[in-house]
Design an enzyme around this catalytic site. Structure first.
Site, PDB file in Angstrom:
ATOM      1  CD  GLN A  63      -3.071  -1.243   2.071  1.00  0.00           C
ATOM      2  OE1 GLN A  63      -3.154  -0.383   2.944  1.00  0.00           O
ATOM      3  NE2 GLN A  63      -3.834  -2.324   2.061  1.00  0.00           N
ATOM      4  NE  ARG A  86     -13.535  -3.436   0.975  1.00  0.00           N
ATOM      5  CZ  ARG A  86     -14.299  -4.471   1.348  1.00  0.00           C
ATOM      6  NH1 ARG A  86     -13.877  -5.316   2.267  1.00  0.00           N
ATOM      7  NH2 ARG A  86     -15.501  -4.635   0.847  1.00  0.00           N
ATOM      8  CE1 TYR A 125      -5.276  -7.380   0.896  1.00  0.00           C
ATOM      9  CE2 TYR A 125      -4.468  -6.933   3.099  1.00  0.00           C
ATOM     10  CZ  TYR A 125      -4.994  -6.486   1.901  1.00  0.00           C
ATOM     11  OH  TYR A 125      -5.215  -5.154   1.711  1.00  0.00           O
ATOM     12  CG  HIS A 210      -8.861  -9.721   6.026  1.00  0.00           C
ATOM     13  ND1 HIS A 210     -10.010  -8.981   6.210  1.00  0.00           N
ATOM     14  CD2 HIS A 210      -7.978  -8.900   5.413  1.00  0.00           C
ATOM     15  CE1 HIS A 210      -9.819  -7.768   5.700  1.00  0.00           C
ATOM     16  NE2 HIS A 210      -8.600  -7.701   5.223  1.00  0.00           N
ATOM     17  CG  HIS A 239      -7.553  -6.103   9.546  1.00  0.00           C
ATOM     18  ND1 HIS A 239      -7.515  -6.570   8.262  1.00  0.00           N
ATOM     19  CD2 HIS A 239      -6.495  -5.272   9.670  1.00  0.00           C
ATOM     20  CE1 HIS A 239      -6.476  -6.056   7.617  1.00  0.00           C
ATOM     21  NE2 HIS A 239      -5.826  -5.275   8.461  1.00  0.00           N
ATOM     22  CD  GLU A 242      -9.676  -0.195   9.459  1.00  0.00           C
ATOM     23  OE1 GLU A 242      -9.688  -1.373   9.061  1.00  0.00           O
ATOM     24  OE2 GLU A 242      -9.011   0.703   8.913  1.00  0.00           O
ATOM     25  CG  HIS A 276      -7.533  -1.127  12.636  1.00  0.00           C
ATOM     26  ND1 HIS A 276      -6.637  -0.143  12.284  1.00  0.00           N
ATOM     27  CD2 HIS A 276      -7.609  -1.982  11.568  1.00  0.00           C
ATOM     28  CE1 HIS A 276      -6.201  -0.380  11.048  1.00  0.00           C
ATOM     29  NE2 HIS A 276      -6.767  -1.491  10.609  1.00  0.00           N
ATOM     30  CG  ASP A 327      -3.170  -0.239   8.213  1.00  0.00           C
ATOM     31  OD1 ASP A 327      -3.092  -1.102   7.332  1.00  0.00           O
ATOM     32  OD2 ASP A 327      -4.253   0.096   8.720  1.00  0.00           O
TER      33      ASP A 327
HETATM   34 ZN   LIG Z   1      -4.545  -3.586   7.902  1.00  0.00          ZN
END
Ligand SMILES: [Zn+2]
Length: 463
Positions: A63, A86, A125, A210, A239, A242, A276, A327
């Site tokens: 990312q 997303r 992932y 996930h 996760h 969040e 989170h 992140d």
């Molecule tokens: Zn994440």
């Protein structure tokens, strides 16, 4: 031969040694710490402030390539949030090749080192080819991350992620096919990744679900049983909570808020990192703090995505454990993440020094409390073996340059306050991981090559 360093100011769990003598053995482990040399011993002098390297407890390295590319609105996306972001992230995932994945991860890990992280937990992932077929080597993308860590020198805790569903009760969408495994295939991938440790001394392998959106309860139970059978001490990341939308969806499907469901069904303990955990009610907050699990806070990403703000003062008051992750990589900086946490709460609560409590020790300095908390939480979540400059721990040492403006004139009592809250200049000068210098005088030997590969790859996939 062991090497002895004379560090002008050496961070210790209960204060500082000025100077402190740090003896590092041939395996890169700290053999001895003292306030003086014995007769006849010689030491290499290191000026400035020597602090332990931090473990970044949550990263999606790829990312980094998306950072700064989603900061605009359109007619269809006039109201932007995690879920609309997303969609853009999925479009980016569609263009990733193994080569690009490795190039982006290399830049992200390099930056983390430059800011003083010495290890990273990679929540990984993107396992398969576009469309969902596995690569000839099913661990291809894991191997690319291991190669990026190896090239840069950062310690890696690889967390292959189990991702089964596109949402609660939903099949995976087109872009999500790259993420999906059945439980058996997933456990096989873990086994393969664990086999890579022989060739890679700083590699740890944990496991990750996930989220409770992407993994159903029976799959979670089967996976946890499989992982525990392979390695009862494996770190477990997920996760969770969040956004308020996730809390509502999970509560409707599972009959409990997400963290409450984990507390009731998985026996949360100190192997766990709840990434989170932004939206906690009072019972979840107390339960998480008492469980010994680490809350994995990613303050700059959570701010970037408009997720909400973790109840840090209440959680800290309950002696909850926490650390920081970068992140989505819109920051790769320790100071930026910790500053966001403290300053965000100051803005919200309209007061100063919100994290430090008188019970935190002499002077209760915010910078020190923030740093030490993130240090302990990061080590617990990564299992890298560093986390403190004491005998028996891995020699992960970060030297802060006392001559940089941000630290100029500061002594040990206020150095961490100055680094984190007293300016934005990065004072990290030298970085040692496992007894080896990775960055000296601000220079990483592979920086130019890593930047060139990144620039090429990004140009190719963003055209
Ligand atoms: Zn994440």
């Amino acid at each position: 031969m062991p090497t002895i360093f004379e560090v002008e100011h050496l961070h210790q769990p209960d204060g500082w040694l000025s100077p402190g003598y740090l003896e590092v053995d041939d395996r890169g482990v700290i053999a001895r710490v003292s306030d003086q040399l014995t007769e006849g011993e010689k030491a290499q002098r290191l000026a400035g402030f020597g602090v332990p390297g931090l473990s970044n407890l949550h990263s999606h390295a790829f990312q980094r390539g998306l950072a700064g590319r989603t900061e605009h609105v359109t007619g269809e996306r006039a109201e932007d949030n995690l879920w609309t972001w997303r969609e853009q992230m999925y479009r980016f995932v569609d263009r990733l090749t193994p080569e690009v994945y490795e190039a982006i991860a290399s830049l992200a890990y390099l930056e983390m080192l430059e800011f003083g992280f010495t290890a990273v937990c990679e929540f990984h992932y993107v396992h398969h080819q576009r469309g969902g077929d596995s690569y000839d080597n099913p661990a291809e993308m894991s191997d690319r991350l291991i190669a990026a860590a190896d090239r840069t020198g950062v310690g890696l805790t690889l967390l292959p992620v189990l991702y089964v569903h596109g949402g609660i009760g939903k099949p995976p969408g087109e872009a999500q096919r790259r993420f999906v495994h059945g439980v058996e295939e997933y456990v096989a991938l873990l086994d393969t990744a664990r086999g890579r440790r022989d060739a890679c001394a700083k590699l740890q392998v944990g496991a990750a679900l996930h989220s409770l959106r992407a993994v159903a309860p029976d799959e979670a139970h089967a996976t946890l049983a499989g992982v525990t059978a392979i390695d009862p001490t494996a770190r477990l990341h997920i996760h969770v909570s969040e956004t308020t939308r996730e809390v509502t969806e999970v509560e409707a499907a599972l009959g409990a808020r997400p963290v409450q469901w984990l507390l009731d069904n998985t026996g949360l303990d100190d192997r766990w990192c709840l990434v989170h955990a932004t939206h906690l009610d009072a019972t979840e907050l107390a339960g998480t703090a008492a469980s010994g699990a680490v809350a994995g806070l990613c303050p700059v990403t959570e701010a970037n995505l408009g997720d909400g703000f973790f109840p840090l003062p209440e959680y800290h008051e309950a002696n909850g454990r926490w650390g920081i992750g970068t992140d989505s990589q819109c920051s790769t900086s320790i100071a930026a993440e910790l500053r966001m946490l403290e300053y965000g709460k100051r803005l919200e609560l309209e007061r100063r020094n919100v994290i430090a409590r008188p019970a935190d020790g002499p002077g209760a300095h915010s910078g020190r409390v923030l740093f030490d908390s993130a240090l302990a939480g990061g080590e617990q979540a990564s299992g890298q073996g560093g986390g403190a400059l004491v005998p028996g721990r891995r020699a992960d040492l970060v030297m802060l340059d006392g001559e940089r403006n941000v630290l100029l004139g500061h002594g040990p009592q206020t150095a961490l306050d100055a680094w984190i809250l007293g300016g934005t200049q990065n004072p990290v000068r030298d970085v040692m991981v496992a007894g080896k210098w990775i960055i000296r005088d601000g220079r990483h030997p592979k920086k130019a090559a890593i930047r060139a590969a990144y620039r090429d790859c990004i140009a190719r996939i963003t055209q």
